[in-house]
Design an enzyme around this catalytic site. Structure first.
Site, PDB file in Angstrom:
ATOM      1  N   ASP A   1       0.708  -0.827  -0.220  1.00 52.70           N
ATOM      2  CA  ASP A   1       0.702   0.186   0.137  1.00 52.70           C
ATOM      3  C   ASP A   1       0.932   1.204  -0.258  1.00 52.70           C
ATOM      4  O   ASP A   1       2.635   1.034  -0.303  1.00 52.70           O
ATOM      5  CB  ASP A   1      -0.918   0.053   1.449  1.00 52.70           C
ATOM      6  CG  ASP A   1      -0.718   0.053   2.531  1.00 52.70           C
ATOM      7  OD1 ASP A   1       0.844   0.847   2.634  1.00 52.70           O
ATOM      8  OD2 ASP A   1      -0.682   0.610   3.568  1.00 52.70           O
ATOM      9  N   HIS A   2       0.085   1.881   0.484  1.00 54.93           N
ATOM     10  CA  HIS A   2       1.660   3.842   0.517  1.00 54.93           C
ATOM     11  C   HIS A   2       2.078   3.722   1.200  1.00 54.93           C
ATOM     12  O   HIS A   2       3.161   4.172   0.850  1.00 54.93           O
ATOM     13  CB  HIS A   2       0.330   5.057   0.409  1.00 54.93           C
ATOM     14  CG  HIS A   2      -0.320   4.809   1.266  1.00 54.93           C
ATOM     15  ND1 HIS A   2      -1.401   3.615   1.922  1.00 54.93           N
ATOM     16  CD2 HIS A   2      -0.817   5.768   2.401  1.00 54.93           C
ATOM     17  CE1 HIS A   2      -2.374   3.837   2.557  1.00 54.93           C
ATOM     18  NE2 HIS A   2      -1.525   5.234   3.245  1.00 54.93           N
TER      19      HIS A   2
ATOM     20  N   CYS B   1       3.692  -2.605   4.517  1.00 47.72           N
ATOM     21  CA  CYS B   1       2.605  -1.612   4.006  1.00 47.72           C
ATOM     22  C   CYS B   1       3.301  -0.608   5.042  1.00 47.72           C
ATOM     23  O   CYS B   1       4.369  -0.962   5.861  1.00 47.72           O
ATOM     24  CB  CYS B   1       1.610  -1.979   4.408  1.00 47.72           C
ATOM     25  SG  CYS B   1       1.243  -3.082   6.637  1.00 47.72           S
TER      26      CYS B   1
ATOM     27  N   THR C   1       3.240  -1.152   8.491  1.00 49.53           N
ATOM     28  CA  THR C   1       3.478  -1.390   9.913  1.00 49.53           C
ATOM     29  C   THR C   1       4.517  -2.753   9.332  1.00 49.53           C
ATOM     30  O   THR C   1       4.666  -3.906   9.985  1.00 49.53           O
ATOM     31  CB  THR C   1       2.594  -1.646  11.285  1.00 49.53           C
ATOM     32  OG1 THR C   1       1.726  -2.392  10.460  1.00 49.53           O
ATOM     33  CG2 THR C   1       2.528  -0.242  11.396  1.00 49.53           C
ATOM     34  N   GLY C   2       3.541  -3.417   7.929  1.00 49.18           N
ATOM     35  CA  GLY C   2       3.522  -4.744   8.177  1.00 49.18           C
ATOM     36  C   GLY C   2       2.520  -6.025   8.905  1.00 49.18           C
ATOM     37  O   GLY C   2       1.565  -7.527   8.481  1.00 49.18           O
ATOM     38  N   VAL C   3       1.623  -4.809   9.302  1.00 48.13           N
ATOM     39  CA  VAL C   3       0.929  -5.865  10.483  1.00 48.13           C
ATOM     40  C   VAL C   3      -0.775  -6.280   9.444  1.00 48.13           C
ATOM     41  O   VAL C   3      -0.894  -6.841   9.201  1.00 48.13           O
ATOM     42  CB  VAL C   3       0.191  -5.368  11.656  1.00 48.13           C
ATOM     43  CG1 VAL C   3      -0.538  -6.030  12.580  1.00 48.13           C
ATOM     44  CG2 VAL C   3       1.894  -5.140  12.322  1.00 48.13           C
ATOM     45  N   GLY C   4      -0.817  -4.812   8.901  1.00 49.41           N
ATOM     46  CA  GLY C   4      -2.464  -4.811   8.069  1.00 49.41           C
ATOM     47  C   GLY C   4      -2.129  -5.989   7.149  1.00 49.41           C
ATOM     48  O   GLY C   4      -2.994  -6.603   6.453  1.00 49.41           O
TER      49      GLY C   4
ATOM     50  N   HIS D   1      11.028 -24.046  10.335  1.00 44.74           N
ATOM     51  CA  HIS D   1       9.520 -23.767  11.194  1.00 44.74           C
ATOM     52  C   HIS D   1       8.215 -23.697  10.485  1.00 44.74           C
ATOM     53  O   HIS D   1       7.290 -24.931  11.068  1.00 44.74           O
ATOM     54  CB  HIS D   1       9.964 -23.727  12.812  1.00 44.74           C
ATOM     55  CG  HIS D   1      10.620 -23.798  13.011  1.00 44.74           C
ATOM     56  ND1 HIS D   1      10.947 -23.719  14.305  1.00 44.74           N
ATOM     57  CD2 HIS D   1      12.352 -24.363  12.333  1.00 44.74           C
ATOM     58  CE1 HIS D   1      12.376 -24.366  14.739  1.00 44.74           C
ATOM     59  NE2 HIS D   1      12.905 -25.390  13.793  1.00 44.74           N
ATOM     60  N   ASN D   2       8.201 -22.902   9.907  1.00 48.33           N
ATOM     61  CA  ASN D   2       6.219 -22.098   9.607  1.00 48.33           C
ATOM     62  C   ASN D   2       5.923 -22.851   7.932  1.00 48.33           C
ATOM     63  O   ASN D   2       5.102 -22.495   7.681  1.00 48.33           O
ATOM     64  CB  ASN D   2       5.838 -21.180   9.815  1.00 48.33           C
ATOM     65  CG  ASN D   2       5.984 -21.174  11.410  1.00 48.33           C
ATOM     66  OD1 ASN D   2       6.775 -19.800  11.611  1.00 48.33           O
ATOM     67  ND2 ASN D   2       5.926 -21.957  12.650  1.00 48.33           N
TER      68      ASN D   2
ATOM     69  N   ARG E   1       7.044   1.626   7.529  1.00 48.33           N
ATOM     70  CA  ARG E   1       7.902   2.927   8.459  1.00 48.33           C
ATOM     71  C   ARG E   1       8.264   2.312  10.219  1.00 48.33           C
ATOM     72  O   ARG E   1       8.286   3.135  10.840  1.00 48.33           O
ATOM     73  CB  ARG E   1       6.414   3.775   8.608  1.00 48.33           C
ATOM     74  CG  ARG E   1       5.315   3.892   8.147  1.00 48.33           C
ATOM     75  CD  ARG E   1       3.845   4.601   8.033  1.00 48.33           C
ATOM     76  NE  ARG E   1       4.096   5.256   6.541  1.00 48.33           N
ATOM     77  CZ  ARG E   1       2.413   5.194   6.724  1.00 48.33           C
ATOM     78  NH1 ARG E   1       1.685   4.689   8.270  1.00 48.33           N
ATOM     79  NH2 ARG E   1       1.636   5.328   5.673  1.00 48.33           N
TER      80      ARG E   1
ATOM     81  N   ARG F   1       9.036 -33.075  12.089  1.00 44.69           N
ATOM     82  CA  ARG F   1       8.249 -32.386  12.927  1.00 44.69           C
ATOM     83  C   ARG F   1       7.781 -31.429  13.072  1.00 44.69           C
ATOM     84  O   ARG F   1       6.377 -31.340  13.078  1.00 44.69           O
ATOM     85  CB  ARG F   1       8.812 -32.796  14.996  1.00 44.69           C
ATOM     86  CG  ARG F   1       9.791 -31.395  14.856  1.00 44.69           C
ATOM     87  CD  ARG F   1      10.692 -31.324  15.932  1.00 44.69           C
ATOM     88  NE  ARG F   1      11.194 -30.125  16.647  1.00 44.69           N
ATOM     89  CZ  ARG F   1      12.188 -30.091  16.114  1.00 44.69           C
ATOM     90  NH1 ARG F   1      12.800 -30.796  15.364  1.00 44.69           N
ATOM     91  NH2 ARG F   1      12.900 -28.767  16.413  1.00 44.69           N
ATOM     92  N   HIS F   2       7.684 -30.285  12.245  1.00 44.40           N
ATOM     93  CA  HIS F   2       7.864 -29.026  11.412  1.00 44.40           C
ATOM     94  C   HIS F   2       6.217 -29.218  10.405  1.00 44.40           C
ATOM     95  O   HIS F   2       5.116 -29.069  10.800  1.00 44.40           O
ATOM     96  CB  HIS F   2       8.519 -28.173  11.204  1.00 44.40           C
ATOM     97  CG  HIS F   2       9.696 -27.653  12.024  1.00 44.40           C
ATOM     98  ND1 HIS F   2       9.100 -27.535  13.734  1.00 44.40           N
ATOM     99  CD2 HIS F   2      10.388 -27.873  12.344  1.00 44.40           C
ATOM    100  CE1 HIS F   2      10.167 -27.404  13.826  1.00 44.40           C
ATOM    101  NE2 HIS F   2      11.262 -27.782  12.982  1.00 44.40           N
TER     102      HIS F   2
ATOM    103  N   ARG G   1       3.326 -29.643  12.398  1.00 46.00           N
ATOM    104  CA  ARG G   1       2.622 -28.653  13.338  1.00 46.00           C
ATOM    105  C   ARG G   1       1.997 -27.725  11.964  1.00 46.00           C
ATOM    106  O   ARG G   1       0.629 -27.180  11.697  1.00 46.00           O
ATOM    107  CB  ARG G   1       3.560 -27.474  14.011  1.00 46.00           C
ATOM    108  CG  ARG G   1       3.911 -28.290  14.645  1.00 46.00           C
ATOM    109  CD  ARG G   1       5.053 -28.380  15.818  1.00 46.00           C
ATOM    110  NE  ARG G   1       5.352 -29.276  16.135  1.00 46.00           N
ATOM    111  CZ  ARG G   1       7.125 -29.062  17.129  1.00 46.00           C
ATOM    112  NH1 ARG G   1       8.124 -28.746  16.650  1.00 46.00           N
ATOM    113  NH2 ARG G   1       7.427 -30.447  18.029  1.00 46.00           N
TER     114      ARG G   1
HETATM  115  C1  RB5 Z   1      -1.730   3.222   6.146  1.00 47.18           C
HETATM  116  O1  RB5 Z   1      -1.593   5.050   6.808  1.00 47.18           O
HETATM  117  C2  RB5 Z   1      -1.795   2.144   7.224  1.00 47.18           C
HETATM  118  O2  RB5 Z   1      -2.328   1.718   7.921  1.00 47.18           O
HETATM  119  C3  RB5 Z   1      -1.182   0.919   6.603  1.00 47.18           C
HETATM  120  O3  RB5 Z   1       0.268   1.165   5.752  1.00 47.18           O
HETATM  121  C4  RB5 Z   1      -0.670  -0.506   7.282  1.00 47.18           C
HETATM  122  O4  RB5 Z   1       0.333   0.018   8.793  1.00 47.18           O
HETATM  123  C5  RB5 Z   1      -1.874  -0.737   7.953  1.00 47.18           C
HETATM  124  O5  RB5 Z   1      -1.585  -2.286   9.275  1.00 47.18           O
END
Ligand code: RB5
Length: 152
Positions: free
Chosen positions: A14-15, A71, A73-76, A104-105, A115, A138-139, A142
């Protein structure tokens, strides 16, 4: 990870991850690693699931060997990717996790925060992720249990 040395790597951002995706493209091109870019194509605001899903579906369809998703954080990206049946995505900010999520995964998608990690570290994480094989043994049991959760 299927056809690790022949099938392209699916890239998406994403951006918040756009600049990092572009750096990863340059890095992979320099190393002769094929890739397919699923966008986004600028730093204009957009929604990460719209880019995560096509890249991940290219992996589960067998057209791409793995996905690298960026993205802010990488989390989304990891949340969205792990909703795609057959995807095992891991958000990594250091190389140890990148190595072990392959060993392992058998992770088939790497998520990075543009960021969170600097470009140099991010490229090291990509290299470790793409060059580390799954250990099996073993992995395997799992990982199979994790994937069976898709059918609950
Ligand atoms: C965008 O602002 C931000 O929320 C996205 O890039 C990402 O970090 C979401 O998890």
């Amino acid at each position: 990870m299927k056809d690790q040395h022949t099938a392209p790597i699916a890239l998406a951002a994403d951006h918040g991850g756009y600049a990092l995706k572009e750096a990863i493209k340059t890095h992979l091109a320099e190393r002769g690693v094929p890739f397919e870019d699923f966008g986004t194509d600028s730093d204009a605001s957009c929604d990460y699931p719209d880019y995560a899903v096509p890249a991940c579906e290219a992996v589960t369809a067998g057209r791409c060997a793995a996905a690298v998703l960026c993205c802010g954080t990488g989390v989304g990206m990891s949340l969205a990717a792990n909703k795609v049946r057959g995807i095992r995505a891991c958000c990594c900010s250091e190389t140890f996790s990148a190595e072990y999520t392959r060993r392992h995964n058998d992770a088939n998608a790497l998520c990075l925060g543009g960021r969170v990690v600097g470009e140099g570290l991010a490229l090291q994480i990509v290299d470790v992720f793409l060059s580390t094989p799954f250990e099996g043994g073993r992995h395997t049991r799992r990982v199979e249990k994790v994937m069976a959760l898709e059918n609950r």
